[in-house]
Design an enzyme around this catalytic site. Structure first.
Site, mmCIF file in Angstrom:
data_model
loop_
_atom_site.group_PDB
_atom_site.id
_atom_site.type_symbol
_atom_site.label_atom_id
_atom_site.label_comp_id
_atom_site.label_asym_id
_atom_site.label_seq_id
_atom_site.Cartn_x
_atom_site.Cartn_y
_atom_site.Cartn_z
ATOM 1 N N LYS A 200 33.229 10.967 86.867
ATOM 2 C CA LYS A 200 33.383 10.930 85.398
ATOM 3 C C LYS A 200 33.349 9.476 84.939
ATOM 4 O O LYS A 200 32.265 8.907 84.870
ATOM 5 C CB LYS A 200 34.640 11.694 85.012
ATOM 6 C CG LYS A 200 34.554 13.147 85.533
ATOM 7 C CD LYS A 200 35.678 14.004 85.071
ATOM 8 C CE LYS A 200 35.742 15.323 85.814
ATOM 9 N NZ LYS A 200 34.572 16.190 85.669
ATOM 10 N N HIS B 32 40.449 12.805 84.489
ATOM 11 C CA HIS B 32 40.049 12.314 83.164
ATOM 12 C C HIS B 32 40.889 11.133 82.703
ATOM 13 O O HIS B 32 40.808 10.731 81.542
ATOM 14 C CB HIS B 32 40.121 13.453 82.141
ATOM 15 C CG HIS B 32 39.144 14.528 82.444
ATOM 16 N ND1 HIS B 32 37.820 14.476 82.048
ATOM 17 C CD2 HIS B 32 39.264 15.670 83.173
ATOM 18 C CE1 HIS B 32 37.185 15.540 82.490
ATOM 19 N NE2 HIS B 32 38.042 16.281 83.181
ATOM 20 N N SER C 20 41.581 18.499 81.015
ATOM 21 C CA SER C 20 40.136 18.347 80.829
ATOM 22 C C SER C 20 39.608 18.961 79.549
ATOM 23 O O SER C 20 38.643 18.458 78.985
ATOM 24 C CB SER C 20 39.405 18.938 82.031
ATOM 25 O OG SER C 20 39.758 20.298 82.216
HETATM 26 C C1 LIG Z 1 40.490 18.026 85.996
HETATM 27 C C2 LIG Z 1 39.309 18.091 86.897
HETATM 28 N N1 LIG Z 1 39.506 18.063 88.233
HETATM 29 C C3 LIG Z 1 38.474 18.119 89.080
HETATM 30 C C4 LIG Z 1 37.175 18.197 88.639
HETATM 31 C C5 LIG Z 1 36.067 18.294 89.637
HETATM 32 O O1 LIG Z 1 35.476 17.050 89.834
HETATM 33 P P1 LIG Z 1 33.949 16.949 90.270
HETATM 34 O O2 LIG Z 1 33.139 17.138 89.038
HETATM 35 O O3 LIG Z 1 33.844 15.568 90.847
HETATM 36 O O4 LIG Z 1 33.713 18.010 91.275
HETATM 37 C C6 LIG Z 1 36.929 18.206 87.254
HETATM 38 C C7 LIG Z 1 35.575 18.267 86.670
HETATM 39 O O5 LIG Z 1 34.630 18.759 87.029
HETATM 40 C C8 LIG Z 1 38.020 18.163 86.370
HETATM 41 O O6 LIG Z 1 37.825 18.206 85.048
#
Ligand SMILES: Cc1ncc(COP(=O)(O)O)c(C=O)c1O
Length: 393
Positions: free
Chosen positions: A241, A210, A182
């Site tokens: 996303k 991502h 990320s």
């Molecule tokens: C790699 C990764 N996993 C999980 C999440 C969590 O997802 P969410 O924003 O839907 O809670 C994010 C971002 O927030 C992320 O970048």
């Protein structure tokens, strides 16, 4: 007084340039947003395909509100499972090519509920150092023994697996990693990871947060693009996303999904996500699965390549995330602020999101950016820093 205690703590954060503040956005997500009365070109969002304000998603949400109202009323296992929830789960399984799927209120909730359902005290988790906080928190919550390997370092991963098999031969071993990281935007070596997982009889949880919508035919993610998706035990992702809505999901075998329905605490003990948001996510999955969705994804790659081809960003394109590493926290804040004065919104990312001294600007490209907006950003960064993009691949 308590009040003073927190004020002191905040002051300490401020002194290290680590204090965070909310900023109010007055417009919908898009290539431009309005902040503090100014329109800024938005390079901060994970809305990679421009779906967060798409008419298809908006119409689907409105129709769901008209039919089903706002609140789901209870958790999924009580009376919160409405038709859109099941339609979305069927669509996710079809799209990802798995037997079944389960959706959560967020990606964070998916990680927090799923990991402790997979492993417990006495089991072993082996996790990439750059994994997202949701995966780390889920791993900690599980109570399993935690071993961290340096980012994408397969030989260290293998030595942890060897250790786990030697010292804990009877336990379950779970490898956790992301397909696109990320904050760095680089990719995991999936084929090698799958090879190691098989050799050591481990399970593999892959977070494609991502990568979905960005990589692979119809945006099915990196595992599908590399044709190893059938080997991944637990395919995690988010609807928040590239899919432009909100929520998280797990795709996998029917038995896995039924187990999570029975054991994932963030699923069981939380009110079901509202039908409107679920319906919007379903519209996004349908769009991605369509020729028009694939066209949008390819348009995103034209923008990513444009960014890569510009002077200073001469590395291979791996994702829509471009880190511009600065190092010092205050310097990163100052560069973000200078860019904002020039009309660009690019957030400074600091500890604890990244390691101390690894502060950076995190630039994200969207299919909805114009070529001119991307060129202008790159030229402005070059002028402000005289530096090249440092893109770890
Ligand atoms: C790699 C990764 N996993 C999980 C999440 C969590 O997802 P969410 O924003 O839907 O809670 C994010 C971002 O927030 C992320 O970048």
């Amino acid at each position: 007084m308590m009040h003073d205690l927190f004020a002191e703590q905040l002051e300490a954060l401020r002194a290290q340039s680590l204090e965070r503040r909310l900023r109010e956005i007055h417009t919908a997500q898009g290539p431009e947003v309005e902040i503090g009365g100014r329109r800024l070109v938005n390079f901060s969002s994970n809305d990679y395909l421009g779906l967060a304000n798409d008419a298809r998603l908006r119409d689907a949400a409105k129709a769901a509100i008209d039919n089903l109202g706002i609140g789901a009323g209870a958790s999924r296992l009580i009376s919160g499972t409405q038709s859109p929830h099941l339609c979305l789960e069927r669509a996710l399984a079809r799209w990802k090519g798995t037997e079944a799927a389960i959706c959560f209120s967020s990606g964070y909730a998916a990680a927090l509920g799923t990991i402790p359902a997979l492993v417990t005290k006495g089991d072993v988790i082996v996790l990439d150092k750059l994994c997202h906080a949701s995966l780390i928190d889920g791993a900690r919550l599980s109570g399993a023994i935690l071993r961290v390997f340096p980012h994408n370092n397969l030989s260290k991963l293998e030595s942890h697996l060897r250790w786990a098999r030697r010292e804990h031969p009877a336990t379950r071993v779970l490898i956790i990693t992301e397909s696109v990281f990320s904050m760095d935007g680089d990719r995991a070596p999936l084929r090698e990871l799958v090879g190691l997982k098989k050799r050591y009889g481990a399970l593999l949880l892959l977070d494609e947060a991502h990568a979905v919508g960005v990589i692979g035919l119809n945006g099915r993610g990196l595992a599908a693009a590399e044709d190893v998706d059938a080997e991944i035990d637990v395919q995690m992702g988010t609807l928040s996303k590239a899919l432009g809505a909100s929520g998280g999901y797990i795709c996998g075998s029917r038995a896995l999904i039924e187990w999570l329905i029975n054991r994932a605490r963030s699923f069981i003990f939380s009110t079901a996500p509202p039908a409107a948001i679920v319906a919007a996510a379903l519209a996004a999955v349908d769009f991605l699965s369509s020729p028009e969705g694939e066209k949008r994804r390819l348009l995103l790659w034209e923008k990513i390549k444009l960014m890569c081809d510009l002077p200073g960003t001469n590395r291979a394109a791996q994702s829509a995330i471009f880190p511009l590493t600065v190092g010092d926290e205050q310097a990163a804040l100052e560069l973000a602020s200078a860019l904002q004065s020039e009309g660009f919104f690019v957030p400074a990312i600091r500890y604890p999101t990244v390691a101390r001294g690894a502060a950076r600007l995190r630039i994200t490209v969207s299919a909805t950016h114009s070529d001119e907006q991307i060129r202008a950003l790159c030229e402005t960064i070059k002028r402000l820093t005289g530096a090249r993009f440092e893109r770890r691949c």
